[in-house]
Design a protein around this motif. Structure first.
Motif, mmCIF file in Angstrom:
data_model
loop_
_atom_site.group_PDB
_atom_site.id
_atom_site.type_symbol
_atom_site.label_atom_id
_atom_site.label_comp_id
_atom_site.label_asym_id
_atom_site.label_seq_id
_atom_site.Cartn_x
_atom_site.Cartn_y
_atom_site.Cartn_z
ATOM 1 N N ALA A 152 -27.127 16.217 37.083
ATOM 2 C CA ALA A 152 -25.664 16.172 37.077
ATOM 3 C C ALA A 152 -25.112 16.247 35.653
ATOM 4 O O ALA A 152 -24.109 16.923 35.402
ATOM 5 N N CYS A 153 -25.761 15.557 34.713
ATOM 6 C CA CYS A 153 -25.343 15.626 33.303
ATOM 7 C C CYS A 153 -25.468 17.056 32.788
ATOM 8 O O CYS A 153 -24.593 17.552 32.061
ATOM 9 N N SER A 154 -26.567 17.722 33.143
ATOM 10 C CA SER A 154 -26.791 19.095 32.695
ATOM 11 C C SER A 154 -25.711 20.025 33.233
ATOM 12 O O SER A 154 -25.182 20.879 32.506
ATOM 13 N N TRP A 155 -25.389 19.842 34.506
ATOM 14 C CA TRP A 155 -24.351 20.675 35.127
ATOM 15 C C TRP A 155 -23.003 20.447 34.436
ATOM 16 O O TRP A 155 -22.306 21.391 34.066
ATOM 17 N N ALA A 156 -22.633 19.178 34.270
ATOM 18 C CA ALA A 156 -21.349 18.864 33.646
ATOM 19 C C ALA A 156 -21.290 19.388 32.214
ATOM 20 O O ALA A 156 -20.259 19.905 31.765
ATOM 21 N N LEU A 157 -22.392 19.271 31.493
ATOM 22 C CA LEU A 157 -22.453 19.751 30.114
ATOM 23 C C LEU A 157 -22.256 21.259 30.064
ATOM 24 O O LEU A 157 -21.479 21.775 29.248
ATOM 25 N N ARG A 158 -22.965 21.962 30.917
ATOM 26 C CA ARG A 158 -22.881 23.420 30.918
ATOM 27 C C ARG A 158 -21.501 23.901 31.385
ATOM 28 O O ARG A 158 -20.952 24.869 30.847
ATOM 29 N N ALA A 159 -20.935 23.224 32.395
ATOM 30 C CA ALA A 159 -19.643 23.650 32.941
ATOM 31 C C ALA A 159 -18.470 23.251 32.052
ATOM 32 O O ALA A 159 -17.426 23.907 32.055
ATOM 33 N N GLY A 160 -18.622 22.143 31.331
ATOM 34 C CA GLY A 160 -17.517 21.647 30.516
ATOM 35 C C GLY A 160 -16.497 20.866 31.312
ATOM 36 O O GLY A 160 -15.379 20.626 30.851
ATOM 37 N N ASP A 161 -16.869 20.455 32.533
ATOM 38 C CA ASP A 161 -16.005 19.618 33.372
ATOM 39 C C ASP A 161 -16.859 18.982 34.455
ATOM 40 O O ASP A 161 -18.061 19.265 34.559
ATOM 41 N N VAL A 162 -16.249 18.119 35.272
ATOM 42 C CA VAL A 162 -17.016 17.438 36.321
ATOM 43 C C VAL A 162 -16.620 17.877 37.726
ATOM 44 O O VAL A 162 -17.120 17.322 38.704
ATOM 45 N N TRP A 163 -15.778 18.890 37.854
ATOM 46 C CA TRP A 163 -15.311 19.290 39.177
ATOM 47 C C TRP A 163 -16.457 19.736 40.086
ATOM 48 O O TRP A 163 -16.552 19.309 41.242
ATOM 49 N N GLY A 164 -17.306 20.595 39.592
ATOM 50 C CA GLY A 164 -18.398 21.107 40.405
ATOM 51 C C GLY A 164 -19.384 20.040 40.813
ATOM 52 O O GLY A 164 -19.805 19.967 41.972
ATOM 53 N N VAL A 165 -19.744 19.193 39.877
ATOM 54 C CA VAL A 165 -20.738 18.169 40.170
ATOM 55 C C VAL A 165 -20.164 17.081 41.080
ATOM 56 O O VAL A 165 -20.896 16.449 41.853
ATOM 57 N N MET A 166 -18.861 16.871 41.031
ATOM 58 C CA MET A 166 -18.212 15.946 41.960
ATOM 59 C C MET A 166 -18.423 16.410 43.401
ATOM 60 O O MET A 166 -18.833 15.635 44.274
ATOM 61 N N ALA A 167 -18.140 17.682 43.652
ATOM 62 C CA ALA A 167 -18.278 18.228 45.003
ATOM 63 C C ALA A 167 -19.741 18.291 45.420
ATOM 64 O O ALA A 167 -20.078 18.008 46.576
ATOM 65 N N TRP A 168 -20.607 18.669 44.495
ATOM 66 C CA TRP A 168 -22.043 18.747 44.794
ATOM 67 C C TRP A 168 -22.567 17.399 45.265
ATOM 68 O O TRP A 168 -23.296 17.312 46.249
ATOM 69 N N HIS A 169 -22.196 16.338 44.582
ATOM 70 C CA HIS A 169 -22.647 14.986 44.929
ATOM 71 C C HIS A 169 -22.195 14.612 46.340
ATOM 72 O O HIS A 169 -22.978 14.112 47.154
ATOM 73 N N GLY A 170 -20.939 14.864 46.653
ATOM 74 C CA GLY A 170 -20.420 14.529 47.973
ATOM 75 C C GLY A 170 -21.073 15.339 49.074
ATOM 76 O O GLY A 170 -21.421 14.801 50.135
ATOM 77 N N ALA A 171 -21.253 16.648 48.839
ATOM 78 C CA ALA A 171 -21.863 17.509 49.844
ATOM 79 C C ALA A 171 -23.318 17.127 50.085
ATOM 80 O O ALA A 171 -23.798 17.133 51.224
#
Length: 310
Positions: free
Chosen positions: A217-236
């Motif tokens: 999740a840290c890697s995703w947020a770092l690469r994306a520059g935000d937490v929107w994607g990882v927020m949804a990924w976690h819930g799904a």
């Protein structure tokens, strides 16, 4: 902070280099503060849920109502406390903790799809290797009320996952990175996340996977520059494992008929995850490691070196 210190912090900002007008906790203090900001609201929510008889003596939710109340009340309190801390103590923008106003809907929907795909991949691997047998296809469709509950749970898990990501990959990750560097921040964030999910009764591999979950999740947020994607990924991820295949989510059994197919464990715990469900499986380990490497890639590792040397 002074002008020189603020410039250095801006170079280490993961999401947004907005000015910090309040007090940012020291790097060594931030993880302990994070634990307090999560634990105290959780205790308060548990007390209320006990008084309303929505959780049992073991603090597990009772029925669908208890599960909704647990997910919504607990994480509403935690989220409000952390956001209040960011706004009124640190006095920095929500963009600086990953809530950046760009393509939020698009990134959220993409994260939702990736979360569904990754959780399905683990289940498929368990089934294909003989770790479980499939039975009772689409049992949820025989009871329309169950489908309504599952729809409500999707919203609840999306909310719960979003709050966790804002706290850990948003606030804590960015706060430690600003004071130290991004590599240390990723490790510290993952250790705190694992500690708060610790249970002496679980198998060690589940805790390893919890830490890997956070590093991914840290890697995703770092690469994306935000937490929107990882927020949804976690819930799904949480939702589909729980309602799609009747498998436990971190040891929690939703006790609902499967939306897709019931997966009955027949193999070793190493393959199935045992009482913790697929998140305790060796397939989860492999998927999260591969996912982290894929998300970071060459550009991500370059970015990490740049932030770490900032």
């Amino acid at each position: 902070p002074g002008e020189g210190q603020l410039t250095l912090m801006n170079r280490r900002a993961i999401y947004s280099a907005d000015d910090i007008r309040g007090w940012l906790p020291w790097g060594a203090l931030a993880p302990f503060l994070g634990i307090v900001l999560v634990v105290l609201p959780s205790i308060a929510a548990t007390v209320v849920l006990h008084r309303l008889r929505l959780v049992g003596a073991d603090d597990d939710p009772i029925g669908a109502g208890g599960l909704y109340a647990f997910l919504l009340l607990t994480f509403t309190l935690i989220g409000l406390v952390v956001l209040a801390w960011v706004r009124f103590v640190e006095r920095r923008s929500f963009a600086s903790i990953g809530l950046v106003r760009r393509d939020a809907t698009k990134r959220f929907l993409r994260g939702l799809g990736v979360g569904l795909a990754m959780s399905s991949a683990i289940v498929a691997a368990i089934w294909l290797t003989g770790g479980a047998r499939a039975e009772g296809f689409g049992r949820a469709f025989s009871t329309p009320v169950t489908l309504l509950h599952m729809g409500a749970l999707l919203a609840c898990f999306a909310f719960q996952g979003s709050v966790e990501e804002v706290i850990f990959r948003g606030w804590l990750f960015s706060a430690v990175a600003l004071k130290l560097n991004v590599a240390i921040a990723a490790v510290v964030t993952s250790l705190v996340f694992t500690f708060l999910h610790f249970d002496p009764k679980v198998r060690p591999l589940f805790l390893v996977n919890t830490c890997l979950f956070s590093l991914f999740a840290c890697s995703w947020a770092l690469r994306a520059g935000d937490v929107w994607g990882v927020m949804a990924w976690h819930g799904a991820w949480n939702w589909l494992l729980g309602v799609g295949f009747e498998t436990p989510i971190s040891g929690l059994n939703l006790k609902m008929p499967a939306l897709i197919v019931r997966l009955v464990p027949t193999g070793r715990d190493l393959l199935t995850g045992g009482a913790q469900g697929p998140e305790g499986s060796v397939f989860c380990t492999a998927l999260l490691v591969a996912g982290t490497v894929l998300v970071l890639g060459r550009g991500g590792f370059y970015a990490m070196r740049k932030w770490s040397s900032g």
